[in-house]
Design an enzyme around this catalytic site. Structure first.
Site, PDB file in Angstrom:
ATOM      1  N   LYS A  71       0.838  -1.211   0.000  1.00 15.41           N
ATOM      2  CA  LYS A  71       0.000   0.000   0.000  1.00 15.41           C
ATOM      3  C   LYS A  71       0.867   1.253   0.000  1.00 15.41           C
ATOM      4  O   LYS A  71       0.782   2.112   0.886  1.00 15.41           O
ATOM      5  CB  LYS A  71      -0.941   0.017   1.213  1.00 15.41           C
ATOM      6  CG  LYS A  71      -1.931  -1.129   1.235  1.00 15.41           C
ATOM      7  CD  LYS A  71      -3.009  -0.917   2.278  1.00 15.41           C
ATOM      8  CE  LYS A  71      -4.032  -2.019   2.314  1.00 15.41           C
ATOM      9  NZ  LYS A  71      -3.532  -3.300   2.840  1.00 15.41           N
ATOM     10  N   GLN A 128     -13.021  -5.384  10.279  1.00 15.22           N
ATOM     11  CA  GLN A 128     -13.563  -5.107   8.950  1.00 15.22           C
ATOM     12  C   GLN A 128     -14.978  -4.550   9.077  1.00 15.22           C
ATOM     13  O   GLN A 128     -15.729  -4.923   9.971  1.00 15.22           O
ATOM     14  CB  GLN A 128     -13.585  -6.389   8.097  1.00 15.22           C
ATOM     15  CG  GLN A 128     -12.204  -6.951   7.806  1.00 15.22           C
ATOM     16  CD  GLN A 128     -11.404  -6.118   6.801  1.00 15.22           C
ATOM     17  OE1 GLN A 128     -11.790  -5.001   6.454  1.00 15.22           O
ATOM     18  NE2 GLN A 128     -10.281  -6.640   6.365  1.00 15.22           N
TER      19      GLN A 128
END
Ligand code: C5P
Length: 234
Positions: free
Chosen positions: A61, A188
């Site tokens: 990322k 999540q």
């Protein structure tokens, strides 16, 4: 052999544990994901070692000025992964630099993290909906030349419909935030089950803790695979 869409996130810090897990999972997985925990703990050698026998998704990322990102992309390519992530929010010049620096490796742009819900987005100044932000970043990243996108399961259908299938030049869609029925959501927020995400148009589904934290990771991976392949096997 059919495409195996399961990508296991090896989010562990101990090299021996990672190698044991990879050996145990054997051919029940399609792609191995090395993220920040494993990369920072075990170093780049882990990537080159895994890449000798499997498709590796290096999930770093990246998000920095273009010249830094280009340098990191070139260094990552030498390790042999199939995919590398950058943040789409790094902007056009950074995305173009990443796409240009990659040769065979496929650059994936992370749109909005699957751990962010509406309130988290408001906290960082994103007042629109997550899906509007994903659509905007997807358009930017693909026009800058990246090969694919990382998005939550909730945006897959919208992106697939808008950009078309991979066979017609559409983006590779790699989708975390996957939770088999009955498994803990953890941190999540925007989740779906494996088969729902694939039906919506995901190419690769990223699954970490539901497999790596299972008492029997291999049995869990096989159950998921049987479920998504309708028992046909891969
Ligand atoms: O354990 P879990 O299944 O939640 O792991 C999901 C993996 O996907 C983690 O390795 C995380 O870094 C990654 N990921 C994510 N959201 C994104 C991009 C990557 O959860 N937008």
């Amino acid at each position: 052999m059919k495409h195996n869409p399961i990508c296991v996130a090896l989010d562990l810090s101990d090299r021996a544990e990672i190698m044991a897990l990879v050996e145990a999972l054997d051919t029940s997985i399609g792609t191995l994901k090395v993220g920040l925990t494993a990369f920072t703990s075990c170093g780049p050698e882990l990537v080159s070692e895994l890449a000798q026998t499997a498709d590796v998704f290096l999930d770093l990322k990246l998000h920095d000025i273009p010249v830094q990102v280009a340098g990191a992309v070139a260094a990552a390519e030498a390790l042999g992964p199939r995919f590398l992530t950058v943040h789409a929010s790094g902007g056009r010049a950074m995305l173009e630099a990443a796409a240009e620096a990659a040769d065979e490796m496929e650059i994936l742009a992370v749109t909005v993290l699957t751990s962010l819900g509406g309130e988290d987005l408001a906290d960082i100044g994103m007042d629109g909906s997550a899906s509007d932000q994903v659509a905007r970043l997807a358009e930017l990243a693909l026009s800058a030349g990246v090969a694919g996108l990382v998005c939550s399961p909730l945006e897959v259908e919208m992106l697939r419909t808008h950009f078309g299938p991979v066979s017609a030049g559409g983006p590779v869609l790699v989708v975390p935030g996957i939770r088999p029925r009955g498994s803990a959501r953890g941190d999540q927020r925007r989740t779906m089950t494996p088969s729902e995400a694939l039906r919506a148009g995901a190419d690769h589904i990223v699954i970490g803790r539901p497999i790596t934290g299972a008492a029997d990771p291999l049995a869990t991976a096989r159950e998921i695979l049987a479920d998504v392949s309708g028992g046909a096997g891969f």
